[in-house]
Design an enzyme around this catalytic site. Sequence first.
Site, PDB file in Angstrom:
ATOM      1  N   THR A   1      43.601  41.343  32.447  1.00 38.05           N
ATOM      2  CA  THR A   1      44.028  40.752  33.723  1.00 38.05           C
ATOM      3  C   THR A   1      45.418  41.246  34.060  1.00 38.05           C
ATOM      4  O   THR A   1      46.266  41.358  33.172  1.00 38.05           O
ATOM      5  CB  THR A   1      44.064  39.219  33.575  1.00 38.05           C
TER       6      THR A   1
ATOM      7  N   GLY B   1      43.534  37.394  28.728  1.00 37.92           N
ATOM      8  CA  GLY B   1      42.642  37.192  27.586  1.00 37.92           C
ATOM      9  C   GLY B   1      41.423  36.426  28.031  1.00 37.92           C
ATOM     10  O   GLY B   1      41.211  36.218  29.238  1.00 37.92           O
TER      11      GLY B   1
HETATM   12  N1  GLY Z   1      41.622  36.064  31.886  1.00 39.63           N
HETATM   13  C1  GLY Z   1      40.703  36.410  32.867  1.00 39.63           C
HETATM   14  C2  GLY Z   1      39.394  35.789  32.730  1.00 39.63           C
HETATM   15  O1  GLY Z   1      39.021  35.259  31.697  1.00 39.63           O
HETATM   16  O2  GLY Z   1      38.664  35.785  33.681  1.00 39.63           O
END
Ligand code: GLY
Length: 306
Positions: A146, A197
């Site tokens: 992300t 994550g």
């Molecule tokens: N951290 C982004 C997701 O799990 O969608």
Amino acid sequence: MEHIKHAMIATWKMSLEGMQKASDDLFVNDDRKAALLTAITDVENNPVYHYVGYGGFPNGHGIVETDASYMDGNTMQFGAVAGLRDIASPIAVAMELSGKTKDCFLCGEGAKQYAVEHGFESKEMLSDYARQQYEQHRKNIMEHDTVCMIAKDSEGLSCGVSTSGLPFKHPGRVGDSPVIGSGFYCDSIVGSAAATGNGEDVMRGCLSLSVVTHMKMGMGVQQACETALAQHLERLATTGYQAGDISVIAMDRYGHCGVATDMKQFPFVMMDDEHHNAAVYVCTNEDGTMHIQKADDYWLSQWQGD
Ligand code: GLY
């Protein structure tokens, strides 16, 4: 404590070019929101990155669904979208929503309708490459990255997050990225944090708020990142659950940055008044101890991920 007027930190090496493009927004125009928009849309528009924006891997039905958020640490207002389809810049929509005190977190069809009605660019977000990967490997890709960014100007702090979420997720699945306190949090009086994550693991600990709360209780920004992450992982471990890869970035109200990860290596990008050229750094986790250093040419040539 030294007060840094302008600073910016972002997850993953993929943020480098966007942050470089945001240099004038931050250092010349003193505009943290514009810097975040420039830098995050750069990642969203780049089809090479498969976990953010255009070119992101689709959901289990072959449709790209994006999540994004923005929070202003001065006003404490935030905007977020979840499960947004066919809109080129999810972060731009989240920023617009952050100007509202009601209806500021929209999902699915309602989020898309808002974006279209307010003139945001429509776009087919599935690239040919992502479609091919979906057709060939849809059960095999588990990782995801992300883009999270925090910026400080002379007035305060803000943060922004954008992702296409877990590859091949269940349609409608929402991760931590648009969820306040989990994927992001920002309070200019204390500091800001954001997480990357597996969203389900991050949400269980409201991890970004936890980092900021540790700072509020008096911890330095680096220690706050390490402590919040370690405590969360330890708590999950008591249930017999081994969390996946999680990393956090943070900035205190003076512009100092911190990072923690449970991965072996986690790259991130920074720039500030002293270092106007954004550069990649690496947080290396050696048995729970974080070592941070600038990525050298060899490391950059070897890194396979985003
Ligand atoms: N951290 C982004 C997701 O799990 O969608």
